[in-house]
Design an enzyme around this catalytic site. Structure first.
Site, PDB file in Angstrom:
ATOM      1  N   GLU A 179       0.921  -1.212   0.077  1.00  0.00           N
ATOM      2  CA  GLU A 179       0.025  -0.097  -0.068  1.00  0.00           C
ATOM      3  C   GLU A 179       0.857   1.364   0.086  1.00  0.00           C
ATOM      4  O   GLU A 179       2.196   1.190   0.025  1.00  0.00           O
ATOM      5  CB  GLU A 179      -1.095   0.107   1.391  1.00  0.00           C
ATOM      6  CG  GLU A 179      -1.919  -1.307   1.123  1.00  0.00           C
ATOM      7  CD  GLU A 179      -2.843  -1.288   2.339  1.00  0.00           C
ATOM      8  OE1 GLU A 179      -2.457  -0.667   3.389  1.00  0.00           O
ATOM      9  OE2 GLU A 179      -3.767  -2.200   2.262  1.00  0.00           O
ATOM     10  N   HIS A 192      -8.968   9.087   4.117  1.00  0.00           N
ATOM     11  CA  HIS A 192      -8.765   8.246   3.080  1.00  0.00           C
ATOM     12  C   HIS A 192      -8.742   8.844   1.754  1.00  0.00           C
ATOM     13  O   HIS A 192      -9.836   9.302   1.490  1.00  0.00           O
ATOM     14  CB  HIS A 192      -9.348   6.924   3.398  1.00  0.00           C
ATOM     15  CG  HIS A 192      -8.723   5.502   2.740  1.00  0.00           C
ATOM     16  ND1 HIS A 192      -8.615   5.499   1.394  1.00  0.00           N
ATOM     17  CD2 HIS A 192      -8.197   4.375   2.972  1.00  0.00           C
ATOM     18  CE1 HIS A 192      -8.137   4.225   0.912  1.00  0.00           C
ATOM     19  NE2 HIS A 192      -7.754   3.561   2.184  1.00  0.00           N
ATOM     20  N   ARG A 228      -0.835   8.755   2.180  1.00  0.00           N
ATOM     21  CA  ARG A 228      -2.260   8.997   1.957  1.00  0.00           C
ATOM     22  C   ARG A 228      -2.264  10.663   2.279  1.00  0.00           C
ATOM     23  O   ARG A 228      -3.532  11.069   1.650  1.00  0.00           O
ATOM     24  CB  ARG A 228      -2.904   8.550   2.975  1.00  0.00           C
ATOM     25  CG  ARG A 228      -3.471   7.088   3.023  1.00  0.00           C
ATOM     26  CD  ARG A 228      -4.343   6.843   3.926  1.00  0.00           C
ATOM     27  NE  ARG A 228      -4.256   5.159   3.764  1.00  0.00           N
ATOM     28  CZ  ARG A 228      -4.823   4.227   4.395  1.00  0.00           C
ATOM     29  NH1 ARG A 228      -5.222   4.763   5.678  1.00  0.00           N
ATOM     30  NH2 ARG A 228      -4.577   2.903   4.120  1.00  0.00           N
TER      31      ARG A 228
END
Ligand code: FAD
Ligand code: SIN
Length: 538
Positions: free
Chosen positions: A116, A245, A291
């Site tokens: 990720e 997010h 993020r």
């Protein structure tokens, strides 16, 4: 008469249940949780997985370095070391109790490892794209078999009871060092408020995404633990660092639905409606930048171009591949007629995770004796100014273990357990004005989204501060005039949490990690420190 238990755990997500399992080896543990469905929690919706150094080509140093980079200079080094180095052991324990992580497609003897944003290596173990549900299932199944563990659903903690509060209430002087004695709990099965006495209270109440209008979090995430700890005088830290997010689904029929970052780890590309892959204009790591950067980039594109959403492109994978790798997301999207193999996925950022919370040491101990905080409700220093994806489930396990170890080591230090005062209902009446609660709840969430969101300014924060003060005044009045309900408890906590976010955001006069303000767009070395606040009027 109070109810008694050795250890009272508030919250039944990954942190609370992992702790309960460990602590039950040393005494009786009572877990209370708000909902009837006791597995309901943020943990249950975790998709991407749990990060841990697992493959030979990865190392602790890599994971430590990735975590520190994401944390933008604010991570507590010892917390990062503890989490990364002991994390794999905790994950192995999850496997031992029956958590079924997905095996590698190429080698069934190995686990499949996702990657990720911000991770330099593949290190995310997962159970398809429903990792949290599988972990929570396994933990609850194991706890249900343990004779020392009692799990009570529909029990909402209202407030912590401390020695200082009891003393002040009876006109005595507070002890110099305060300690927790238990909690008041609303038993929603009979609408009675019960006093629970415990030697140790563990807050495992999760995050507070519901403070914002748009969030990936389920309704339980109302910041109860943070607000209760604040009212009890515990230190709270870093509330300005709210993680948004980048990719929540933008669809009117399926709100709060997350499109896992694992999809970008699998080559997913963010695009504008004209097809432009815009992330390369913002960061050399493009779609796999941390993020904060990706969410801010999307926010900027939305505002600059007046768009409702951007799009995630997964069309490089076949329909079969997508269904095999992401069965839950694939099914959910198909239910709203989006086929990832041929359609673009409309996405927007949404409030996702609180890096701040109740300040704890390396054992999960708060500044109030015998009160511990673990999981998302705590601020351990692991995440600093921005959490690395999939580090939070790991943190929940590592700190549950650390807290349990310290509590077990101190067990012989017996302390007196005074009888707790019964809950005072005073002249409170039943309210028939549910609409007021709904209205105030909506108001808080809207102004938090508009004034305290991804991009902030001093003026907007001040405006939010004034609004919260008004709302809190109203809630206080309502709180004492009417009989307590679960909705009212949550509303009060939501308002307090919102206030703490604004207060911390106003104190940080720089931009760092998840806190970005147009008034101070650069980082400033003078602010390389936690924002620590404490309620001195409790
Ligand atoms: P939770 O799991 O939220 O549990 C809190 C518990 O406390 C609940 O049982 C709740 O009902 C209870 N509770 C709250 N207030 C009270 C009260 N007053 N009285 C009684 N009970 C109360 N992290 C990762 O590491 N990897 C991921 O892939 C990932 N994906 C995510 C996907 C989604 C959609 C979301 C929302 C989060 C995700 N996260 C992920 C974050 C992660 O899930 C959470 O940070 C973590 O699970 C928090 O665990 P917890 O046990 O601290 O809290
Ligand atoms: C995700 O699957 O994108 C969520 C991972 C996380 O929040 O850690």
């Amino acid at each position: 008469m109070s109810n008694h238990t050795d250890t009272l755990v508030i919250g039944s997500g990954a942190a609370g249940m992992f702790f309960a399992l460990k602590a039950a080896e040393h005494g009786k543990v009572t877990v209370i949780t708000k909902t009837q469905e006791v597995q309901e929690s943020n943990s249950r919706y975790a998709q991407g997985g749990i990060a841990a150094v697992w493959s030979d080509d990865d190392s602790f140093d890599n994971h430590i370095s990735d975590t520190l980079v994401a944390g933008a200079g604010l991570c507590r080094r010892e917390a990062v070391e503890l989490t990364v180095r002991t994390g794999p052991e905790r994950v192995r324990e999850l496997i031992e109790i029956g958590t079924a992580f997905t095996a590698s497609h190429d080698n069934p003897d190995e686990y499949s490892l996702h990657r990720e944003g911000g991770h330099s290596h593949r290190r995310i173990l997962h159970a398809d794209d429903l990792t949290g549900a599988e972990i929570v299932r396994a933990l609850h199944a194991r706890c249900a078999q343990h004779p020392n563990i009692q799990v009570l659903g529909e029990h909402t903690a209202i407030d912590l009871i401390t020695a200082g509060w009891v003393a002040r209430r009876s006109g005595e002087i507070s002890p110099v060092e305060d300690r927790v004695l238990g909690a008041y709990v609303l038993n929603r099965q009979n609408d009675e408020v019960e006093a629970w006495a415990a030697s140790i209270v563990v807050l495992a109440t999760g995050g507070a995404g519901k403070v914002y209008q748009y969030t990936t979090n389920p309704p339980i995430a109302t910041g109860d633990g943070i607000a209760m700890a604040w009212r009890a005088g515990a230190e709270v830290a870093n509330m300005e660092f709210v993680q948004f997010h980048p990719t929540a689904l933008y669809h009117h029929k399926l709100t709060s639905f997350l499109i896992s970052e694992a999809l970008r780890g699998d080559g997913g590309i963010l695009r504008l409606p004209n097809g432009e892959a815009f992330m390369e204009r913002y960061d050399e790591r493009k779609d796999l930048a941390p993020r904060d950067i990706v969410a801010r980039a999307i926010d900027n594109e939305l505002k600059e171009k007046g768009l409702d959403c951007v799009y995630l492109d997964m069309r490089h994978l076949s329909a079969d591949e997508l269904e095999r790798r992401y069965p839950n997301i694939d099914k959910a999207l198909k239910s709203v007629e989006i086929d990832m193999s041929t359609d673009l996925i409309p996405v927007v950022p949404a409030a996702h995770y609180f890096c701040g919370g109740v300040r704890v040491d390396l054992n999960g101990a708060t500044s109030v004796r015998n009160l511990y905080a673990i999981g998302e409700t705590s601020c351990t220093g692991l995440h600093g100014a921005n959490r690395l994806a999939s580090n939070s489930l790991l943190e929940a396990l590592v700190y549950a273990q650390a807290a349990c170890d310290q509590i077990a080591a101190n067990r012989e230090v017996a302390e007196d357990r005074p009888e707790l005062p019964v809950w005072d209902v005073g002249s409170a009446a039943h309210s028939d004005e549910q609409v007021i609660i709904q209205q105030t709840w909506g108001e808080i969430r809207r102004f938090m989204w508009n004034y305290v969101g991804i991009v902030r300014t001093h003026r907007r924060l001040k405006r939010a501060e004034r609004r919260i003060a008004l709302v809190q005044e109203e809630i206080q009045k309502y709180y004492w005039d009417f009989k307590i309900t679960s909705d009212l408890i949550e509303l009060r906590n939501l308002a307090t949490t919102a206030q703490l976010v604004v207060r911390c955001a106003l104190l940080r006069r720089e931009s760092r990690g998840l806190h970005y303000t147009l008034d101070f767009p650069e980082s400033d070395a003078r602010f390389i420190r936690d924002t620590v606040i404490q309620n001195t009027r409790y």
